[in-house]
Design a protein around this motif. Structure first.
Motif, PDB file in Angstrom:
ATOM      1  N   SER A 289       2.015  26.832  -7.039  1.00  0.00           N
ATOM      2  CA  SER A 289       1.933  26.089  -5.771  1.00  0.00           C
ATOM      3  C   SER A 289       0.724  25.164  -5.767  1.00  0.00           C
ATOM      4  N   PHE A 290      -0.363  25.571  -6.446  1.00  0.00           N
ATOM      5  CA  PHE A 290      -1.540  24.717  -6.560  1.00  0.00           C
ATOM      6  C   PHE A 290      -1.206  23.455  -7.347  1.00  0.00           C
ATOM      7  N   ILE A 291      -0.486  23.606  -8.435  1.00  0.00           N
ATOM      8  CA  ILE A 291      -0.091  22.448  -9.252  1.00  0.00           C
ATOM      9  C   ILE A 291       0.818  21.522  -8.455  1.00  0.00           C
ATOM     10  N   ILE A 292       1.757  22.083  -7.729  1.00  0.00           N
ATOM     11  CA  ILE A 292       2.661  21.262  -6.903  1.00  0.00           C
ATOM     12  C   ILE A 292       1.866  20.509  -5.838  1.00  0.00           C
ATOM     13  N   MET A 293       0.893  21.176  -5.223  1.00  0.00           N
ATOM     14  CA  MET A 293       0.077  20.525  -4.195  1.00  0.00           C
ATOM     15  C   MET A 293      -0.758  19.387  -4.789  1.00  0.00           C
ATOM     16  N   MET A 294      -1.313  19.588  -5.977  1.00  0.00           N
ATOM     17  CA  MET A 294      -2.107  18.543  -6.625  1.00  0.00           C
ATOM     18  C   MET A 294      -1.240  17.339  -6.983  1.00  0.00           C
ATOM     19  N   VAL A 295      -0.032  17.583  -7.454  1.00  0.00           N
ATOM     20  CA  VAL A 295       0.893  16.489  -7.774  1.00  0.00           C
ATOM     21  C   VAL A 295       1.256  15.738  -6.495  1.00  0.00           C
ATOM     22  N   ALA A 296       1.478  16.448  -5.411  1.00  0.00           N
ATOM     23  CA  ALA A 296       1.808  15.815  -4.132  1.00  0.00           C
ATOM     24  C   ALA A 296       0.642  14.971  -3.622  1.00  0.00           C
ATOM     25  N   ILE A 297      -0.583  15.471  -3.743  1.00  0.00           N
ATOM     26  CA  ILE A 297      -1.763  14.704  -3.313  1.00  0.00           C
ATOM     27  C   ILE A 297      -1.904  13.444  -4.149  1.00  0.00           C
ATOM     28  N   PHE A 298      -1.716  13.550  -5.461  1.00  0.00           N
ATOM     29  CA  PHE A 298      -1.801  12.371  -6.319  1.00  0.00           C
ATOM     30  C   PHE A 298      -0.730  11.350  -5.959  1.00  0.00           C
ATOM     31  N   ALA A 299       0.492  11.818  -5.692  1.00  0.00           N
ATOM     32  CA  ALA A 299       1.577  10.899  -5.320  1.00  0.00           C
ATOM     33  C   ALA A 299       1.259  10.190  -4.014  1.00  0.00           C
ATOM     34  N   ILE A 300       0.725  10.912  -3.048  1.00  0.00           N
ATOM     35  CA  ILE A 300       0.359  10.292  -1.767  1.00  0.00           C
ATOM     36  C   ILE A 300      -0.734   9.259  -1.977  1.00  0.00           C
TER      37      ILE A 300
END
Length: 109
Positions: free
Chosen positions: A19-30
């Motif tokens: 979930s941490f990796i998914i959150m980091m990818v989402a932050i980068f995409a935003i």
């Protein structure tokens, strides 16, 4: 019993890292779509304007100086801008940012 607790803790840690990796990818995409991409588009638009400079255009320099293009030397990248009657300054092409006529039309709408 302790083996079950240890297995549950190991499984929970694994799901937490995912979930941490998914959150980091989402932050980068935003960040990419709201910060980096618009800046790239704006820079491309400014660069197209700088490459299409012509004599007689009214421009704004990076320092906020308004003037009219008198001469364009693409070989050296220097633009001569008349800022007052008889006062001509040399400006690097990369520091001419905007067309005054287009800005005034946008502001009047």
């Amino acid at each position: 019993m302790t083996q079950i607790i240890l297995a549950a803790q190991a499984g929970g840690a694994q799901g937490g890292s995912m979930s941490f990796i998914i959150m980091m990818v989402a932050i980068f995409a935003i960040m990419y779509f709201f910060m980096i991409r618009p800046q790239q588009k704006q820079r491309k638009k400014i660069q197209q304007f700088q490459n299409s400079l012509a004599e007689g255009q009214e421009v704004v320099t990076g320092g906020g100086i308004y003037g009219k293009v008198k001469r364009v030397d693409l070989a050296t990248g220097i633009i001569e801008v008349e800022i007052a009657h008889g006062v001509v300054i040399k400006v690097d092409k990369n520091f001419v940012y905007d067309n005054v006529a287009a800005t005034m039309q946008t502001a009047q709408k």
